[in-house]
Enzyme design. Structure first.
Site, PDB file in Angstrom:
ATOM      1  N   ALA A  62       4.410  10.990   0.280  1.00  0.00           N
ATOM      2  CA  ALA A  62       4.522  10.315  -1.020  1.00  0.00           C
ATOM      3  C   ALA A  62       5.949   9.856  -1.328  1.00  0.00           C
ATOM      4  O   ALA A  62       6.134   8.943  -2.134  1.00  0.00           O
ATOM      5  CB  ALA A  62       4.019  11.241  -2.122  1.00  0.00           C
ATOM      6  N   ARG A 110      19.181  12.097  -1.877  1.00  0.00           N
ATOM      7  CA  ARG A 110      19.914  10.915  -2.328  1.00  0.00           C
ATOM      8  C   ARG A 110      20.878  11.306  -3.452  1.00  0.00           C
ATOM      9  O   ARG A 110      20.852  12.424  -3.949  1.00  0.00           O
ATOM     10  CB  ARG A 110      18.924   9.846  -2.834  1.00  0.00           C
ATOM     11  CG  ARG A 110      18.120   9.201  -1.734  1.00  0.00           C
ATOM     12  CD  ARG A 110      17.020   8.311  -2.274  1.00  0.00           C
ATOM     13  NE  ARG A 110      15.976   9.067  -2.946  1.00  0.00           N
ATOM     14  CZ  ARG A 110      14.925   8.534  -3.552  1.00  0.00           C
ATOM     15  NH1 ARG A 110      14.781   7.220  -3.596  1.00  0.00           N
ATOM     16  NH2 ARG A 110      14.028   9.295  -4.132  1.00  0.00           N
ATOM     17  N   HIS A 120       9.358   7.909 -14.285  1.00  0.00           N
ATOM     18  CA  HIS A 120       7.904   8.008 -14.066  1.00  0.00           C
ATOM     19  C   HIS A 120       7.266   8.922 -15.116  1.00  0.00           C
ATOM     20  O   HIS A 120       6.657   9.947 -14.798  1.00  0.00           O
ATOM     21  CB  HIS A 120       7.600   8.523 -12.651  1.00  0.00           C
ATOM     22  CG  HIS A 120       8.112   7.612 -11.581  1.00  0.00           C
ATOM     23  ND1 HIS A 120       7.538   6.388 -11.319  1.00  0.00           N
ATOM     24  CD2 HIS A 120       9.149   7.725 -10.718  1.00  0.00           C
ATOM     25  CE1 HIS A 120       8.202   5.791 -10.335  1.00  0.00           C
ATOM     26  NE2 HIS A 120       9.186   6.565  -9.956  1.00  0.00           N
ATOM     27  N   GLU A 138      12.367   2.359 -12.930  1.00  0.00           N
ATOM     28  CA  GLU A 138      11.109   1.731 -12.493  1.00  0.00           C
ATOM     29  C   GLU A 138      10.544   0.707 -13.472  1.00  0.00           C
ATOM     30  O   GLU A 138       9.607  -0.005 -13.120  1.00  0.00           O
ATOM     31  CB  GLU A 138      10.046   2.803 -12.176  1.00  0.00           C
ATOM     32  CG  GLU A 138       9.472   3.553 -13.371  1.00  0.00           C
ATOM     33  CD  GLU A 138      10.307   4.763 -13.775  1.00  0.00           C
ATOM     34  OE1 GLU A 138      11.421   4.930 -13.256  1.00  0.00           O
ATOM     35  OE2 GLU A 138       9.833   5.539 -14.631  1.00  0.00           O
ATOM     36  N   TYR A 150      15.305   7.189 -12.198  1.00  0.00           N
ATOM     37  CA  TYR A 150      13.841   7.086 -12.166  1.00  0.00           C
ATOM     38  C   TYR A 150      13.278   8.143 -13.096  1.00  0.00           C
ATOM     39  O   TYR A 150      13.762   9.293 -13.115  1.00  0.00           O
ATOM     40  CB  TYR A 150      13.298   7.366 -10.751  1.00  0.00           C
ATOM     41  CG  TYR A 150      13.515   6.250  -9.749  1.00  0.00           C
ATOM     42  CD1 TYR A 150      12.934   4.999  -9.950  1.00  0.00           C
ATOM     43  CD2 TYR A 150      14.263   6.450  -8.605  1.00  0.00           C
ATOM     44  CE1 TYR A 150      13.124   3.978  -9.033  1.00  0.00           C
ATOM     45  CE2 TYR A 150      14.462   5.429  -7.673  1.00  0.00           C
ATOM     46  CZ  TYR A 150      13.885   4.189  -7.899  1.00  0.00           C
ATOM     47  OH  TYR A 150      14.064   3.179  -6.999  1.00  0.00           O
TER      48      TYR A 150
HETATM   49  N1  LIG Z   1       5.038   6.376  -0.254  1.00  0.00           N
HETATM   50  C1  LIG Z   1       6.243   5.968  -0.631  1.00  0.00           C
HETATM   51  O1  LIG Z   1       7.260   6.631  -0.413  1.00  0.00           O
HETATM   52  C2  LIG Z   1       6.388   4.633  -1.311  1.00  0.00           C
HETATM   53  C3  LIG Z   1       7.635   4.027  -1.433  1.00  0.00           C
HETATM   54  C4  LIG Z   1       7.713   2.755  -2.021  1.00  0.00           C
HETATM   55  C5  LIG Z   1       6.549   2.130  -2.509  1.00  0.00           C
HETATM   56  N2  LIG Z   1       5.350   2.790  -2.388  1.00  0.00           N
HETATM   57  C6  LIG Z   1       4.069   2.188  -2.856  1.00  0.00           C
HETATM   58  O2  LIG Z   1       3.631   1.170  -1.970  1.00  0.00           O
HETATM   59  C7  LIG Z   1       2.687   0.352  -2.672  1.00  0.00           C
HETATM   60  C8  LIG Z   1       2.996  -1.113  -2.445  1.00  0.00           C
HETATM   61  O3  LIG Z   1       4.216  -1.422  -3.109  1.00  0.00           O
HETATM   62  P1  LIG Z   1       4.843  -2.897  -3.085  1.00  0.00           P
HETATM   63  O4  LIG Z   1       6.204  -2.787  -3.684  1.00  0.00           O
HETATM   64  O5  LIG Z   1       4.685  -3.505  -1.743  1.00  0.00           O
HETATM   65  O6  LIG Z   1       3.863  -3.661  -4.118  1.00  0.00           O
HETATM   66  P2  LIG Z   1       3.717  -5.250  -4.262  1.00  0.00           P
HETATM   67  O7  LIG Z   1       3.191  -5.473  -5.637  1.00  0.00           O
HETATM   68  O8  LIG Z   1       4.950  -5.946  -3.833  1.00  0.00           O
HETATM   69  O9  LIG Z   1       2.573  -5.640  -3.201  1.00  0.00           O
HETATM   70  C9  LIG Z   1       1.233  -5.249  -3.316  1.00  0.00           C
HETATM   71  C10 LIG Z   1       0.356  -6.296  -2.654  1.00  0.00           C
HETATM   72  O10 LIG Z   1      -0.987  -5.782  -2.604  1.00  0.00           O
HETATM   73  C11 LIG Z   1      -1.842  -6.903  -2.738  1.00  0.00           C
HETATM   74  N3  LIG Z   1      -3.190  -6.446  -3.076  1.00  0.00           N
HETATM   75  C12 LIG Z   1      -3.652  -5.913  -4.233  1.00  0.00           C
HETATM   76  N4  LIG Z   1      -4.956  -5.635  -4.126  1.00  0.00           N
HETATM   77  C13 LIG Z   1      -5.351  -5.982  -2.869  1.00  0.00           C
HETATM   78  C14 LIG Z   1      -6.564  -5.936  -2.160  1.00  0.00           C
HETATM   79  N5  LIG Z   1      -7.683  -5.477  -2.741  1.00  0.00           N
HETATM   80  N6  LIG Z   1      -6.582  -6.369  -0.878  1.00  0.00           N
HETATM   81  C15 LIG Z   1      -5.468  -6.829  -0.292  1.00  0.00           C
HETATM   82  N7  LIG Z   1      -4.271  -6.907  -0.923  1.00  0.00           N
HETATM   83  C16 LIG Z   1      -4.221  -6.490  -2.188  1.00  0.00           C
HETATM   84  C17 LIG Z   1      -1.166  -7.744  -3.810  1.00  0.00           C
HETATM   85  O11 LIG Z   1      -1.645  -9.099  -3.791  1.00  0.00           O
HETATM   86  C18 LIG Z   1       0.306  -7.644  -3.398  1.00  0.00           C
HETATM   87  O12 LIG Z   1       0.701  -8.702  -2.528  1.00  0.00           O
HETATM   88  C19 LIG Z   1       2.788   0.804  -4.144  1.00  0.00           C
HETATM   89  O13 LIG Z   1       1.747   1.700  -4.433  1.00  0.00           O
HETATM   90  C20 LIG Z   1       4.121   1.512  -4.200  1.00  0.00           C
HETATM   91  O14 LIG Z   1       4.195   2.447  -5.270  1.00  0.00           O
HETATM   92  C21 LIG Z   1       5.258   4.012  -1.814  1.00  0.00           C
END
Ligand SMILES: NC(=O)c1ccc[n+]([C@@H]2O[C@H](COP(=O)([O-])OP(=O)(O)OC[C@H]3O[C@@H](n4cnc5c(N)ncnc54)[C@H](O)[C@@H]3O)[C@@H](O)[C@H]2O)c1
Length: 371
Positions: free
Chosen positions: A299, A15, A96, A118, A94
């Site tokens: 990741a 990017r 972190h 972030e 970013y």
């Molecule tokens: N791997 C990657 O490249 C990548 C990229 C972007 C985001 N992510 C990760 O994805 C994850 C989700 O991000 P997001 O932006 O959707 O977060 P978000 O806060 O928008 O959504 C998280 C959801 O999880 C729910 N939740 C929490 N505990 C729960 C449980 N025990 N059971 C069921 N639901 C539960 C919450 O109520 C919420 O609706 C984060 O860890 C973020 O860092 C990873």
């Protein structure tokens, strides 16, 4: 102000902090933009595209760091980069920092003013510069899961949409936030049978309205998790408890109840993952198998689609970036959302979570900026 954009040097990062479209906006605001040669190569934007947008091209990153008042990047600065930052310069990227004491020491020593994407907030209590990458990862999770589900890739050999006369595949999404919503949209679009599990009832109500009955929603209990994971072809892990490690919703023991060749896509792997058997993988080797279940745990999922990701990121960062360029430090003093983004200023940590995680004393952003 002169705004600089060096080429990203982190491993497999394609990017770029400024697209040519963003450069045009900075130039229209009266700023000079200096872009390192080749910075946009990963998104198919060559130096001429940047020149046409009004940027000057620098031969080296060193020139960009030396001559710019503000540096706009994507990933956290690498050791060779933070050594080139200086007091009086703004870094917008970013960071972190909480799990990264070495980078934190580097930024503190440089004296730079660092605004972390972030931690910038918005009026709705969200993290607007993080959301676009969750949108990308959520949508990508279904593509990745569908590919892993193909027989030759180790999966069950199910087509998510089915065909007339044959039932569609079943997708279970754990966590209906930004990632979960976008995963569900793609799965519905492919014709899959989709269930979203969340522990927030208001959020389940919202999702029910958005999908108008086209997805099933379930409150998060052990029973619901078992029902929906044991019958799924793909399970997307998308839960987040802000600031905490992801809860392990699927244990190793539960894998034995799942269909052989089913796929777990753990998007939450960047927070430690929500399946007990997850460990981080890379785009070069994204999947592995445990007890007959395929795991996809990349990741940095947005890195697979840098063209889309860079444009989505620029859409989100441009507004605050222009404020920083137009008003300098005054932009941070005036706007509490940008103040929430300020992590480091003149050798002080200005974000409470970072200070707490790394054992520094936190300095109030307003106070250090006024000094
Ligand atoms: N791997 C990657 O490249 C990548 C990229 C972007 C985001 N992510 C990760 O994805 C994850 C989700 O991000 P997001 O932006 O959707 O977060 P978000 O806060 O928008 O959504 C998280 C959801 O999880 C729910 N939740 C929490 N505990 C729960 C449980 N025990 N059971 C069921 N639901 C539960 C919450 O109520 C919420 O609706 C984060 O860890 C973020 O860092 C990873």
């Amino acid at each position: 102000m002169r705004v600089g954009c060096p080429k990203e040097i982190k491993n497999h990062e394609y990017r770029v902090g400024l697209t040519p479209g963003s450069v045009r906006e900075y130039v229209a605001h009266g700023h000079e933009v200096l872009v390192e040669t080749g910075a946009g190569a990963g998104i198919g934007a060559d130096d001429n595209a940047y020149r046409a947008a009004g940027a000057a091209i620098a031969k080296t990153a060193q020139e960009v760091f030396e001559k710019s008042d503000m540096i706009v990047k994507v990933k956290e600065p690498q050791p060779g980069e933070w050594a080139q930052l200086r007091e009086g310069q703004i870094l917008y990227t970013y960071l972190h920092l909480a799990p990264d004491p070495e980078q934190t020491r580097g930024l503190l020593a440089s004296g730079v003013t660092a605004v972390a994407y972030e931690t910038v907030t918005d009026d709705r209590g969200g993290l607007p510069l993080l959301a676009p990458m969750s949108e990308v990862a959520g949508r990508l999770s279904i593509q990745a899961g569908a590919t892993a589900l193909q027989k030759a890739n180790g999966g069950r050999g199910v087509l998510l949409g089915g065909v007339p006369g044959v039932l569609p595949g079943k997708v279970t999404v754990l966590g209906g936030g930004v990632v979960g919503l976008h995963a569900a949209k793609m799965a519905v679009g492919l014709g899959a049978d989709v269930t979203i599990i969340d522990r927030s009832i208001p959020r389940l109500r919202q999702l029910d309205d958005i999908f108008n009955g086209r997805v099933h929603t379930r409150y998060s209990t052990v029973e619901a998790l078992e029902d929906e994971c044991f019958s799924a072809d793909i399970v997307v892990g998308a839960v987040l408890i802000p600031g905490a490690a992801a809860p392990k919703l699927v244990s190793r023991e539960m894998l034995s109840g799942m269909k052989k060749g089913a796929v777990l896509v753990d998007v939450a792997i960047d927070q430690g993952g929500c399946f007990e058997t997850s460990h981080a993988t890379t785009h070069a080797d994204p999947t592995y198998e445990v007890d007959g279940i395929i795991h996809y745990c990349v990741a940095n999922m947005p890195g697979a689609v840098p063209v889309t990701s860079a444009h989505a990121l620029n859409n989100a960062t441009l507004h605050y970036g222009l404020q920083l360029a137009d008003k300098g430090l005054k932009a941070i003093i005036d706007d509490h959302h940008l103040r929430n983004g300020l992590n480091v200023h003149k050798g002080r940590i200005t974000n409470s979570a970072v200070a707490e995680a790394l054992g520094y004393e936190m300095a109030e952003p307003k106070a250090v900026l006024a000094a």
